[in-house]
Design a protein around this motif. Sequence first.
Motif, PDB file in Angstrom:
ATOM      1  N   LYS A   4       0.830  -1.207   0.000  1.00  0.00           N
ATOM      2  CA  LYS A   4       0.000   0.000   0.000  1.00  0.00           C
ATOM      3  C   LYS A   4       0.868   1.263   0.000  1.00  0.00           C
ATOM      4  O   LYS A   4       0.609   2.217  -0.732  1.00  0.00           O
ATOM      5  CB  LYS A   4      -0.927  -0.011   1.220  1.00  0.00           C
ATOM      6  CG  LYS A   4      -1.900   1.126   1.261  1.00  0.00           C
ATOM      7  CD  LYS A   4      -2.841   0.990   2.451  1.00  0.00           C
ATOM      8  CE  LYS A   4      -3.806   2.144   2.499  1.00  0.00           C
ATOM      9  NZ  LYS A   4      -4.743   2.049   3.623  1.00  0.00           N
TER      10      LYS A   4
ATOM     11  N   SER B 289       1.443   4.188  -3.222  1.00  0.00           N
ATOM     12  CA  SER B 289       0.926   5.547  -3.043  1.00  0.00           C
ATOM     13  C   SER B 289       1.697   6.534  -3.918  1.00  0.00           C
ATOM     14  O   SER B 289       2.917   6.456  -4.052  1.00  0.00           O
ATOM     15  CB  SER B 289       0.997   5.971  -1.577  1.00  0.00           C
ATOM     16  OG  SER B 289       2.321   6.204  -1.188  1.00  0.00           O
ATOM     17  N   THR B 290       0.957   7.455  -4.518  1.00  0.00           N
ATOM     18  CA  THR B 290       1.588   8.435  -5.410  1.00  0.00           C
ATOM     19  C   THR B 290       2.509   9.378  -4.643  1.00  0.00           C
ATOM     20  O   THR B 290       3.531   9.800  -5.172  1.00  0.00           O
ATOM     21  CB  THR B 290       0.535   9.248  -6.182  1.00  0.00           C
ATOM     22  OG1 THR B 290      -0.382   9.814  -5.241  1.00  0.00           O
ATOM     23  CG2 THR B 290      -0.209   8.389  -7.169  1.00  0.00           C
ATOM     24  N   SER B 291       2.192   9.668  -3.398  1.00  0.00           N
ATOM     25  CA  SER B 291       3.053  10.566  -2.624  1.00  0.00           C
ATOM     26  C   SER B 291       4.407   9.912  -2.353  1.00  0.00           C
ATOM     27  O   SER B 291       5.425  10.589  -2.289  1.00  0.00           O
ATOM     28  CB  SER B 291       2.381  10.950  -1.307  1.00  0.00           C
ATOM     29  OG  SER B 291       2.148   9.807  -0.525  1.00  0.00           O
TER      30      SER B 291
END
Length: 94
Positions: A38, A42-44
């Motif tokens: 996960k 995540s794009t961050s």
Amino acid sequence: MRLHIDISQVAELTTENHVQLSYVRELVECFEYKQAKKILESTSFMQNMEDMVMPEFHLLKAICYSECGEPQKALHFLQMAMSGTLHITNGPTD
């Protein structure tokens, strides 16, 4: 100088990307694959990812996908990790 290591290579190991990957690596070592996956997705987390840490990023992703029952994706990321390692080791081709 004898080891042919540039000080900038050593300094890069303390970057934010490396610190983040260290946390994910700890999750993987504790068999927390879903949580690690996960975070890796995540794009961050992906923002400003440095070339030097990309092979490890892809390897960790391959491990997580493999352990989450997605072998095709795991193989894809393992291949990306291997090609990234070759790119860093041999240097970019111009």
